[in-house]
Motif scaffolding. Structure first.
Motif, PDB file in Angstrom:
ATOM      1  N   UNK A 162       0.852  -1.190   0.000  1.00  0.00           N
ATOM      2  CA  UNK A 162       0.000   0.000   0.000  1.00  0.00           C
ATOM      3  C   UNK A 162       0.891   1.244   0.000  1.00  0.00           C
ATOM      4  N   UNK A 163       0.744   2.063  -1.026  1.00  0.00           N
ATOM      5  CA  UNK A 163       1.604   3.230  -1.149  1.00  0.00           C
ATOM      6  C   UNK A 163       1.123   4.377  -0.274  1.00  0.00           C
ATOM      7  N   UNK A 164       2.035   5.250   0.080  1.00  0.00           N
ATOM      8  CA  UNK A 164       1.747   6.409   0.913  1.00  0.00           C
ATOM      9  C   UNK A 164       1.005   7.473   0.101  1.00  0.00           C
ATOM     10  N   UNK A 165      -0.025   8.071   0.709  1.00  0.00           N
ATOM     11  CA  UNK A 165      -0.768   9.148   0.055  1.00  0.00           C
ATOM     12  C   UNK A 165       0.119  10.381  -0.069  1.00  0.00           C
ATOM     13  N   UNK A 166       0.108  10.994  -1.222  1.00  0.00           N
ATOM     14  CA  UNK A 166       0.857  12.228  -1.439  1.00  0.00           C
ATOM     15  C   UNK A 166      -0.116  13.414  -1.410  1.00  0.00           C
ATOM     16  N   UNK A 167       0.227  14.420  -0.654  1.00  0.00           N
ATOM     17  CA  UNK A 167      -0.593  15.623  -0.578  1.00  0.00           C
ATOM     18  C   UNK A 167      -0.232  16.518  -1.759  1.00  0.00           C
ATOM     19  N   UNK A 168      -1.222  17.011  -2.513  1.00  0.00           N
ATOM     20  CA  UNK A 168      -0.917  17.885  -3.652  1.00  0.00           C
ATOM     21  C   UNK A 168      -0.086  19.093  -3.236  1.00  0.00           C
ATOM     22  N   UNK A 169       0.784  19.519  -4.132  1.00  0.00           N
ATOM     23  CA  UNK A 169       1.677  20.636  -3.819  1.00  0.00           C
ATOM     24  C   UNK A 169       0.913  21.921  -3.548  1.00  0.00           C
ATOM     25  N   UNK A 170      -0.246  22.069  -4.176  1.00  0.00           N
ATOM     26  CA  UNK A 170      -1.020  23.301  -3.997  1.00  0.00           C
ATOM     27  C   UNK A 170      -2.073  23.190  -2.897  1.00  0.00           C
ATOM     28  N   UNK A 171      -1.975  22.151  -2.041  1.00  0.00           N
ATOM     29  CA  UNK A 171      -2.956  21.978  -0.969  1.00  0.00           C
ATOM     30  C   UNK A 171      -2.824  23.129   0.034  1.00  0.00           C
ATOM     31  N   UNK A 172      -3.939  23.688   0.505  1.00  0.00           N
ATOM     32  CA  UNK A 172      -3.852  24.817   1.437  1.00  0.00           C
ATOM     33  C   UNK A 172      -2.995  24.484   2.654  1.00  0.00           C
ATOM     34  N   UNK A 173      -2.121  25.433   3.016  1.00  0.00           N
ATOM     35  CA  UNK A 173      -1.216  25.231   4.142  1.00  0.00           C
ATOM     36  C   UNK A 173      -1.597  26.062   5.354  1.00  0.00           C
ATOM     37  N   UNK A 174      -2.583  26.946   5.198  1.00  0.00           N
ATOM     38  CA  UNK A 174      -2.996  27.805   6.303  1.00  0.00           C
ATOM     39  C   UNK A 174      -4.515  27.826   6.377  1.00  0.00           C
ATOM     40  N   UNK A 175      -5.018  28.210   7.547  1.00  0.00           N
ATOM     41  CA  UNK A 175      -6.466  28.321   7.707  1.00  0.00           C
ATOM     42  C   UNK A 175      -7.041  29.363   6.755  1.00  0.00           C
ATOM     43  N   UNK A 176      -6.329  30.435   6.551  1.00  0.00           N
ATOM     44  CA  UNK A 176      -6.809  31.479   5.642  1.00  0.00           C
ATOM     45  C   UNK A 176      -6.958  30.949   4.222  1.00  0.00           C
ATOM     46  N   UNK A 177      -5.964  30.184   3.765  1.00  0.00           N
ATOM     47  CA  UNK A 177      -6.017  29.623   2.419  1.00  0.00           C
ATOM     48  C   UNK A 177      -7.131  28.587   2.303  1.00  0.00           C
ATOM     49  N   UNK A 178      -7.336  27.788   3.344  1.00  0.00           N
ATOM     50  CA  UNK A 178      -8.388  26.772   3.318  1.00  0.00           C
ATOM     51  C   UNK A 178      -9.768  27.423   3.271  1.00  0.00           C
ATOM     52  N   UNK A 179      -9.964  28.471   4.048  1.00  0.00           N
ATOM     53  CA  UNK A 179     -11.258  29.161   4.021  1.00  0.00           C
ATOM     54  C   UNK A 179     -11.494  29.800   2.656  1.00  0.00           C
ATOM     55  N   UNK A 180     -10.459  30.325   2.048  1.00  0.00           N
ATOM     56  CA  UNK A 180     -10.597  30.896   0.712  1.00  0.00           C
ATOM     57  C   UNK A 180     -10.990  29.823  -0.298  1.00  0.00           C
ATOM     58  N   UNK A 181     -10.447  28.623  -0.147  1.00  0.00           N
ATOM     59  CA  UNK A 181     -10.808  27.522  -1.040  1.00  0.00           C
ATOM     60  C   UNK A 181     -12.266  27.117  -0.829  1.00  0.00           C
ATOM     61  N   UNK A 182     -12.709  27.067   0.410  1.00  0.00           N
ATOM     62  CA  UNK A 182     -14.124  26.802   0.667  1.00  0.00           C
ATOM     63  C   UNK A 182     -15.009  27.858   0.016  1.00  0.00           C
ATOM     64  N   UNK A 183     -14.624  29.109   0.145  1.00  0.00           N
ATOM     65  CA  UNK A 183     -15.402  30.191  -0.454  1.00  0.00           C
ATOM     66  C   UNK A 183     -15.452  30.058  -1.975  1.00  0.00           C
TER      67      UNK A 183
END
Length: 228
Positions: free
Chosen positions: A1-22
């Motif tokens: 079973x291979x390790x999941x890779x997180x996309x390079x552009x995945x939000x790294x901060x709460x501000x960026x994550x909220x912007x993605x939700x918006x």
């Protein structure tokens, strides 16, 4: 079973994550109506190690005629985001999407162990997964994140509205006589009536849908095997 890779552009901060939700929230289809009689339905769940940030995400596809498992996939990795209230989906999504990509049977409906519209920002895990995959999705929570409700009648199939202010964000559904209800909300491309009907049909014997129960078993077994 291979390790999941997180996309390079995945939000790294709460501000960026909220912007993605918006950005993604306007894409949610809350009217559906969604599949009335899906043949293949997927349950999605994530299990966490007791210490550290290891997790296993499982997707299990059931055939609705007999609620038998026809396909399953698991992805193991690390949480992709910190623990921030309202942004929990960002921890799990890369692993869940990885597991979905490994399926050989294509589900017609995703049933998430979590919430959809019944979320402080109206964009829970079921909404996020539905928008990213384009598949109809429903959230089924064991406990609520938001809202008030009147207790539904004690008989199986009874429900009451889950309200957040003036908005109806889901339903409080009794899946077994006299047993604590579950909290159903639309994720994507489903009506609330259909979401309620599908969850009830998937819960003939227990409080939680068979999709959730099967995915819960699979991800816990996978996590135990990785750590053992």
């Amino acid at each position: 079973m291979t390790e999941v890779r997180v996309p390079a552009d995945w939000p790294a901060s709460a501000e960026a994550a909220r912007a993605e939700q918006d950005r993604l929230r306007p894409l949610v289809d809350v009217t559906g109506p969604g599949p009335a009689a899906p043949r293949l339905v997927a349950g999605l769940d994530v299990a966490y190690a007791e210490s550290g940030d290891r997790l296993a995400a499982a997707v299990v596809v059931l055939e609705t005629s007999g609620l038998t498992v026809v396909d399953a996939a698991v992805a193991v990795g690390r949480a992709a985001f910190g623990y921030v209230p309202g942004l929990f989906a960002f921890r799990e999504l890369p692993a869940l999407l990885d597991a979905l990509d490994r399926l050989t049977a294509a589900p017609e409906l995703l049933v998430c162990d979590g919430h959809g519209l019944a979320h402080p920002r109206r964009f829970g895990l079921a909404c996020h997964l539905g928008v990213l995959t384009g598949l109809p999705a429903v959230g089924v929570g064991k406990t609520p994140l938001v809202g008030t409700w009147d207790p539904p009648a004690p008989r199986r199939g009874s429900w009451s509205d889950l309200r957040d202010g003036t908005d109806t964000v889901g339903r409080v559904l009794r899946t077994r006589d006299g047993v604590k209800p579950v909290f159903v909300s639309v994720g994507h491309r489903m009506s609330l009536d259909n979401a309620t009907a599908q969850v009830l049909a998937l819960s003939p014997n227990f409080r939680l849908p068979e999709t959730t129960r099967a995915a819960d078993r699979r991800c816990r077994e996978a996590l135990a095997g990785q750590l053992g």
